[in-house]
Write a protein that holds these residues in place. Structure first.
Motif, PDB file in Angstrom:
ATOM      1  N   TYR A  48      -1.885  15.905  -3.529  1.00 15.33           N
ATOM      2  CA  TYR A  48      -1.033  16.428  -2.629  1.00 15.33           C
ATOM      3  C   TYR A  48      -0.121  15.418  -1.793  1.00 15.33           C
ATOM      4  O   TYR A  48      -0.574  14.333  -1.453  1.00 15.33           O
ATOM      5  N   ASN A  49       1.000  15.949  -1.291  1.00 11.94           N
ATOM      6  CA  ASN A  49       1.698  15.076  -0.689  1.00 11.94           C
ATOM      7  C   ASN A  49       1.854  15.605   0.818  1.00 11.94           C
ATOM      8  O   ASN A  49       2.172  16.598   1.343  1.00 11.94           O
ATOM      9  N   GLU A  50       1.199  14.938   1.615  1.00 13.81           N
ATOM     10  CA  GLU A  50       0.701  15.232   3.029  1.00 13.81           C
ATOM     11  C   GLU A  50       1.232  14.258   3.924  1.00 13.81           C
ATOM     12  O   GLU A  50       1.746  13.266   3.789  1.00 13.81           O
ATOM     13  N   ALA A  51       1.062  14.616   5.376  1.00 16.67           N
ATOM     14  CA  ALA A  51       1.430  13.581   6.452  1.00 16.67           C
ATOM     15  C   ALA A  51       0.967  12.263   6.146  1.00 16.67           C
ATOM     16  O   ALA A  51      -0.398  12.156   5.972  1.00 16.67           O
ATOM     17  N   GLY A  52       1.683  11.137   6.203  1.00 12.94           N
ATOM     18  CA  GLY A  52       1.125   9.986   6.227  1.00 12.94           C
ATOM     19  C   GLY A  52       1.002   9.445   4.691  1.00 12.94           C
ATOM     20  O   GLY A  52       0.222   8.820   4.207  1.00 12.94           O
ATOM     21  N   ASN A  53       1.798  10.014   3.844  1.00  8.88           N
ATOM     22  CA  ASN A  53       1.371   9.964   2.329  1.00  8.88           C
ATOM     23  C   ASN A  53       1.886   8.501   1.937  1.00  8.88           C
ATOM     24  O   ASN A  53       1.057   8.225   0.881  1.00  8.88           O
ATOM     25  N   ALA A  54       2.158   7.819   2.664  1.00  8.67           N
ATOM     26  CA  ALA A  54       2.678   6.425   2.042  1.00  8.67           C
ATOM     27  C   ALA A  54       1.458   5.580   2.035  1.00  8.67           C
ATOM     28  O   ALA A  54       1.110   4.738   1.301  1.00  8.67           O
ATOM     29  N   ALA A  55       0.372   5.879   3.086  1.00 10.97           N
ATOM     30  CA  ALA A  55      -0.914   5.295   3.155  1.00 10.97           C
ATOM     31  C   ALA A  55      -1.658   5.700   2.099  1.00 10.97           C
ATOM     32  O   ALA A  55      -2.463   4.896   1.177  1.00 10.97           O
ATOM     33  N   LYS A  56      -1.560   7.067   1.347  1.00 11.91           N
ATOM     34  CA  LYS A  56      -2.445   7.331   0.565  1.00 11.91           C
ATOM     35  C   LYS A  56      -1.776   7.000  -0.833  1.00 11.91           C
ATOM     36  O   LYS A  56      -2.702   6.547  -1.512  1.00 11.91           O
ATOM     37  N   GLU A  57      -0.523   6.796  -0.898  1.00 11.09           N
ATOM     38  CA  GLU A  57       0.155   6.368  -2.118  1.00 11.09           C
ATOM     39  C   GLU A  57      -0.227   4.623  -2.599  1.00 11.09           C
ATOM     40  O   GLU A  57      -0.529   4.392  -3.546  1.00 11.09           O
ATOM     41  N   ALA A  58      -0.334   4.125  -1.265  1.00 13.29           N
ATOM     42  CA  ALA A  58      -1.005   2.553  -1.505  1.00 13.29           C
ATOM     43  C   ALA A  58      -2.377   2.466  -2.112  1.00 13.29           C
ATOM     44  O   ALA A  58      -2.466   1.546  -2.735  1.00 13.29           O
ATOM     45  N   VAL A  59      -3.153   3.273  -1.725  1.00 13.96           N
ATOM     46  CA  VAL A  59      -4.509   3.305  -2.134  1.00 13.96           C
ATOM     47  C   VAL A  59      -4.603   3.755  -3.479  1.00 13.96           C
ATOM     48  O   VAL A  59      -5.137   3.157  -4.306  1.00 13.96           O
ATOM     49  N   ILE A  60      -3.787   4.721  -3.774  1.00 21.07           N
ATOM     50  CA  ILE A  60      -3.755   5.344  -5.391  1.00 21.07           C
ATOM     51  C   ILE A  60      -2.960   4.430  -6.217  1.00 21.07           C
ATOM     52  O   ILE A  60      -3.297   4.249  -7.159  1.00 21.07           O
ATOM     53  N   SER A  61      -2.169   3.546  -5.764  1.00 15.09           N
ATOM     54  CA  SER A  61      -1.343   2.468  -6.609  1.00 15.09           C
ATOM     55  C   SER A  61      -2.371   1.743  -7.033  1.00 15.09           C
ATOM     56  O   SER A  61      -2.360   0.958  -8.168  1.00 15.09           O
ATOM     57  N   LYS A  62      -3.315   1.019  -5.961  1.00 18.25           N
ATOM     58  CA  LYS A  62      -4.426  -0.060  -6.481  1.00 18.25           C
ATOM     59  C   LYS A  62      -5.277   0.879  -7.603  1.00 18.25           C
ATOM     60  O   LYS A  62      -5.728  -0.020  -8.400  1.00 18.25           O
ATOM     61  N   ALA A  63      -5.724   1.922  -7.378  1.00 18.27           N
ATOM     62  CA  ALA A  63      -6.306   2.495  -8.502  1.00 18.27           C
ATOM     63  C   ALA A  63      -5.847   2.612  -9.862  1.00 18.27           C
ATOM     64  O   ALA A  63      -6.503   2.531 -10.846  1.00 18.27           O
ATOM     65  N   ILE A  64      -4.547   3.057  -9.831  1.00 19.36           N
ATOM     66  CA  ILE A  64      -3.851   3.009 -10.904  1.00 19.36           C
ATOM     67  C   ILE A  64      -3.957   1.506 -11.630  1.00 19.36           C
ATOM     68  O   ILE A  64      -4.197   1.459 -12.711  1.00 19.36           O
ATOM     69  N   THR A  65      -3.511   0.831 -10.939  1.00 16.69           N
ATOM     70  CA  THR A  65      -3.557  -0.633 -11.636  1.00 16.69           C
ATOM     71  C   THR A  65      -4.896  -0.842 -12.269  1.00 16.69           C
ATOM     72  O   THR A  65      -5.000  -1.412 -13.081  1.00 16.69           O
ATOM     73  N   GLU A  66      -5.814  -0.964 -11.435  1.00 15.11           N
ATOM     74  CA  GLU A  66      -7.270  -0.907 -11.941  1.00 15.11           C
ATOM     75  C   GLU A  66      -7.737  -0.148 -13.214  1.00 15.11           C
ATOM     76  O   GLU A  66      -8.179  -0.667 -14.086  1.00 15.11           O
ATOM     77  N   PHE A  67      -7.277   1.040 -13.163  1.00  8.01           N
ATOM     78  CA  PHE A  67      -7.510   2.015 -14.243  1.00  8.01           C
ATOM     79  C   PHE A  67      -6.731   1.411 -15.422  1.00  8.01           C
ATOM     80  O   PHE A  67      -7.374   1.569 -16.691  1.00  8.01           O
TER      81      PHE A  67
END
Length: 437
Positions: A48-67
């Motif tokens: 979901y693209n939600e309010a404050g999504n930049a903060a969410k994307e930063a966390v997801i980006s870390k998970a992508i790198t690890e995965f």
């Protein structure tokens, strides 16, 4: 108020999906004809693209790198989809019916589950999650929100619950402490409103389903109960009627006048409390930022919504979002593994820090509550046991038709009594279940 917005969107989406012939189970190809389990290539994920999504994307980006580091030859492609009900309905309907447009993994509101399963869109992943090392840490009540007819279709990612926000300054002035029972809540409601006629004792809404249901559940009632394999209406049971009365008795000249409160939604109760117009309100944890941005910042506290018995906690609705694997997934195993990574303790804690999402893992809930005292009433509420709406595709129709709000409004405006209004609601609920089967 992401919890309230998402929940509403979820029910509209499910209703739209179920009403469309193109979304029905019969139009979809058998799962075996369209699913795959490639272990390399591009893993498609919709979040979901939600309010404050930049903060969410930063966390997801870390998970992508690890995965990607631990899965050679795999690329994770994230699409952030619109949370608007109509836009999501169109996108998900297309994914259910066109395997080429479907992602491997999708974020969805937990009230979407019955509609998505009925549409043949989600894969059963119970056997996969049985091997997940963190499964035993999932809160049992929250875990059930991803289970339908004994089969697991999602991994609970975050949860949101409601508790009682109250004005510490007004309570101190009145010589009151935070209410620990329904009777104390009623007394505070009346005393503070009498001293401050321009301030509601408690902001309650005739259109606030998830503000009313804790009173029904605390009294031992429910919207519906399972009768064999099917649901039957329970909103008109004596226990449910007792809970309805407790909630609707909060409306009136000595608390929240019906002429001003009958049309209030959950969102409007947030607005009233944040603006300093009410001494109490039943709000989710996600309302914190809005309340802190208003004139009551530093002048409020939060406690679990008390039940009838002193010291008890009224059951709250366990709203939130799940991660689900699509039946049309081309990378089933990778989808499950990425979901497990996102829902792992480390990333649940990071998502809380970034978005305020309450974790679904008990150990992480304890950890975030220990570092943020504000959360304790919410984590205590979760620990006391949350409740849920009927896990049936009929819920989308019941919610879309505003059956519960209409019942509440009929009572608080004096157009009907509890027995008649709950009986009418039960008739509509029974019809909805019958139509869905």
């Amino acid at each position: 108020m992401r919890l309230i917005r998402r929940t509403a969107a979820a029910t509209v989406l499910a209703a739209s999906c179920l009403a469309a012939a193109a979304c029905s189970p019969g139009t979809a190809l058998p799962a075996g004809d369209r699913a795959g389990d490639d272990r390399t290539g591009t893993l498609q994920v919709w979040l979901y693209n939600e309010a404050g999504n930049a903060a969410k994307e930063a966390v997801i980006s870390k998970a992508i790198t690890e995965f990607q580091a631990s899965h050679q030859g795999v690329t994770v492609d994230i699409s952030y989809i619109d949370t608007d009900a109509s836009a999501r309905a169109a996108k998900m309907k297309g994914a259910f019916n066109d395997p080429n447009s479907a992602p491997d993994l999708v974020e969805f509101g937990n009230t979407d589950l019955p509609g998505y399963v009925a549409a043949g869109g989600l894969a059963e992943i119970g056997a996969d999650l049985d091997k997940w090392k963190d499964k035993g840490d999932l809160d049992p009540a929250i875990a059930k929100t991803a289970v339908l007819d004994g089969k697991t279709y999602g991994l609970p990612w975050w949860v949101g619950v409601r508790a009682l926000y109250y004005r510490t300054d007004l309570f101190a002035e009145a010589g009151l402490s935070a209410p620990k029972s329904y009777q104390e809540l009623v007394a505070a409601n009346q005393k503070i409103h009498a001293a401050h006629p321009d301030t509601f004792g408690i902001a309650v809404g005739g259109k606030y389903t998830f503000g009313a249901l804790p009173f029904v559940w605390d009294a031992g009632g429910d919207i519906a109960t399972k009768d064999g394999a099917a649901f039957k209406a329970g909103i008109n049971s004596p226990a449910a009627q007792a809970g309805i009365k407790r909630y609707t008795d909060l409306f009136g000249a000595d608390g929240c006048p019906a002429q001003q409160c009958a049309d209030l939604t959950g969102g409007k109760t947030v607005d009233l409390f944040a603006a300093g117009k009410s001494a109490m309100a039943i709000l989710p944890n996600s309302s914190r930022s809005k309340v802190d941005a208003g004139p009551v910042n530093g002048k409020y506290g939060v406690v679990p919504l008390p039940g009838e018995k002193s010291g008890s906690i009224a059951p709250a609705f366990g709203g939130g979002n799940n991660l689900g694997v699509m039946k049309a997934a081309k990378h089933r195993t990778l989808a499950v593994e990425f979901a497990e990574l996102l829902a792992s303790p480390g990333y649940q804690e990071q998502m809380y820090d970034a978005m305020g999402n309450l974790p679904t893992l008990k150990s992480v809930n304890d950890k975030v509550a220990a570092k943020d005292a504000f959360l304790k009433p919410f984590t205590d509420t979760i620990a006391a046991g949350t409740k849920f709406v009927p896990l049936d595709q009929a819920w989308a129709q019941i919610d879309a038709q505003a059956v519960i709000p209409t019942m509440l409004q009929q009572i608080v405006t004096g157009k009907s009594d509890v027995a008649k209004a709950s009986g009418d609601a039960a008739t509509q609920i029974t019809s909805a279940f019958a139509a869905g089967h």
